[in-house]
Design a protein around this motif. Structure first.
Motif, short mmCIF file in Angstrom:
data_model
loop_
_atom_site.label_atom_id
_atom_site.label_comp_id
_atom_site.label_asym_id
_atom_site.label_seq_id
_atom_site.Cartn_x
_atom_site.Cartn_y
_atom_site.Cartn_z
N ASN A 193 -12.12 -17.28 6.73
CA ASN A 193 -11.95 -18.09 7.95
C ASN A 193 -10.49 -18.45 8.20
N SER A 194 -9.62 -17.50 7.89
CA SER A 194 -8.18 -17.76 7.98
C SER A 194 -7.66 -17.72 9.41
N GLY A 195 -8.36 -17.01 10.29
CA GLY A 195 -7.86 -16.84 11.65
C GLY A 195 -6.78 -15.77 11.75
N VAL A 196 -6.49 -15.09 10.64
CA VAL A 196 -5.44 -14.07 10.63
C VAL A 196 -6.00 -12.77 11.20
N THR A 197 -5.28 -12.19 12.15
CA THR A 197 -5.68 -10.92 12.75
C THR A 197 -4.45 -10.01 12.87
N GLY A 198 -4.69 -8.76 13.22
CA GLY A 198 -3.57 -7.85 13.42
C GLY A 198 -4.01 -6.41 13.45
N THR A 199 -3.03 -5.53 13.41
CA THR A 199 -3.27 -4.10 13.40
C THR A 199 -2.30 -3.45 12.40
N ALA A 200 -2.65 -2.24 12.00
CA ALA A 200 -1.77 -1.46 11.14
C ALA A 200 -1.92 0.00 11.50
N THR A 201 -0.85 0.73 11.28
CA THR A 201 -0.84 2.18 11.50
C THR A 201 -0.23 2.86 10.29
N VAL A 202 -0.88 3.90 9.82
CA VAL A 202 -0.35 4.69 8.71
C VAL A 202 -0.19 6.12 9.20
N MET A 203 0.99 6.70 9.02
CA MET A 203 1.26 8.08 9.40
C MET A 203 1.75 8.84 8.19
N MET A 204 1.20 10.03 7.99
CA MET A 204 1.56 10.80 6.82
C MET A 204 1.70 12.27 7.16
N ASN A 205 2.82 12.85 6.81
CA ASN A 205 3.04 14.29 6.89
C ASN A 205 3.23 14.79 5.47
N GLU A 206 2.39 15.70 5.04
CA GLU A 206 2.43 16.14 3.65
C GLU A 206 3.78 16.71 3.25
N ASP A 207 4.48 17.32 4.20
CA ASP A 207 5.78 17.89 3.91
C ASP A 207 6.91 17.05 4.49
N GLY A 208 6.57 15.80 4.87
CA GLY A 208 7.57 14.95 5.49
C GLY A 208 7.50 13.52 5.00
N GLU A 209 7.26 12.60 5.93
CA GLU A 209 7.33 11.18 5.60
C GLU A 209 5.96 10.51 5.60
N PHE A 210 5.91 9.44 4.83
CA PHE A 210 4.76 8.53 4.79
C PHE A 210 5.24 7.21 5.35
N GLU A 211 4.59 6.72 6.40
CA GLU A 211 5.07 5.50 7.07
C GLU A 211 3.91 4.54 7.33
N VAL A 212 4.18 3.25 7.13
CA VAL A 212 3.19 2.20 7.38
C VAL A 212 3.81 1.14 8.28
#
Length: 240
Positions: free
Chosen positions: A65-84
């Motif tokens: 019951n924290s009231g905390v909300t949001g979104t997240a995005t994870v992008m991953m290229n096996e031969d490149g970058e991992f980003e969050v």
């Protein structure tokens, strides 16, 4: 000037305390749940040059019951970058808020999907602790700190005075795989992290008599800040 120096020092001490506490707790939790072999199943870490970007979206919903909300995005290229990227609101202002990708990785649980715990998972006191949630979302796989690699808790983001966090972390995917190799004696070499079986959990809240209370509430002056307490969770969903 003096006030700012005091606040900066307090934030640094709080951040260090949270990282140290979480590092100890999570290592203990992982020991209790078993070896993390299989966190990156399969074999082969090479890059054929033909990999494509995978994108995952997360809707963060409140826990406790924290009231905390949001979104997240994870992008991953096996031969490149991992980003969050995480964007969270409703947090305790000006406090450290650890955040992680959780999941199941042990040999006998490798195919189990992590999920956000229901309210019924809370203990007798009605408060859902980090440990209460472990059977549902599993141990920490990737701390979403200021470095991502190595896979040890370092500096987590601090919420603004408005209780928000806009975080971005990026690392080469090969570096992430190498970190798992080093942690697991070179046995984890698969590029696919099976992110569609993982969740992101946000932590940190003021607790007064086993209830999460807002930082600006009357009870907050007597409340204890618990940096490990889960306050939001969301499952990663791949965008096709």
């Amino acid at each position: 000037m003096k006030t700012n120096m005091i606040l900066n020092k307090a934030a640094t001490l709080t951040k260090g305390f949270a990282a140290a506490l979480l590092g100890t707790f999570f290592l203990t939790s992982c020991d209790q749940l078993g070896d993390l072999d299989g966190v990156i199943p399969g074999g082969g870490s090479g890059g054929g040059g033909n990999s494509q970007m995978k994108m995952y979206k997360v809707q963060l919903n409140p826990l406790n019951n924290s009231g905390v909300t949001g979104t997240a995005t994870v992008m991953m290229n096996e031969d490149g970058e991992f980003e969050v990227i995480t964007d969270v609101m409703g947090l305790a202002p000006s406090m450290v808020h650890p955040q992680h990708i959780h999941g199941f990785v042990m040999e006998n649980m490798a195919d189990k999907d992590a999920m956000c715990p229901p309210p019924s998972a809370a203990g007798a006191d009605g408060l859902l602790t980090l440990e209460d949630g472990l059977p549902f979302y599993g141990p920490v796989l990737i701390p979403l700190d200021d470095k991502l690699v190595p896979l040890t808790a370092d500096n987590f983001p601090i919420a603004t005075s408005a209780g928000t966090i806009s975080y971005g972390g990026k690392v080469m995917t090969s570096s992430l795989v190498s970190a798992f190799d080093a942690m697991h004696n070179g046995t984890q070499t698969e590029k696919d992290l099976e992110l569609d079986k993982r969740v992101i959990v946000i932590h940190g809240a003021y607790v007064y008599y086993d209830k999460v209370v807002p930082a600006d509430s009357r009870e907050a002056k007597w409340a204890e800040y618990q940096p490990t307490l889960p306050v939001a969770c969301g499952e990663l969903v791949e965008m096709k």
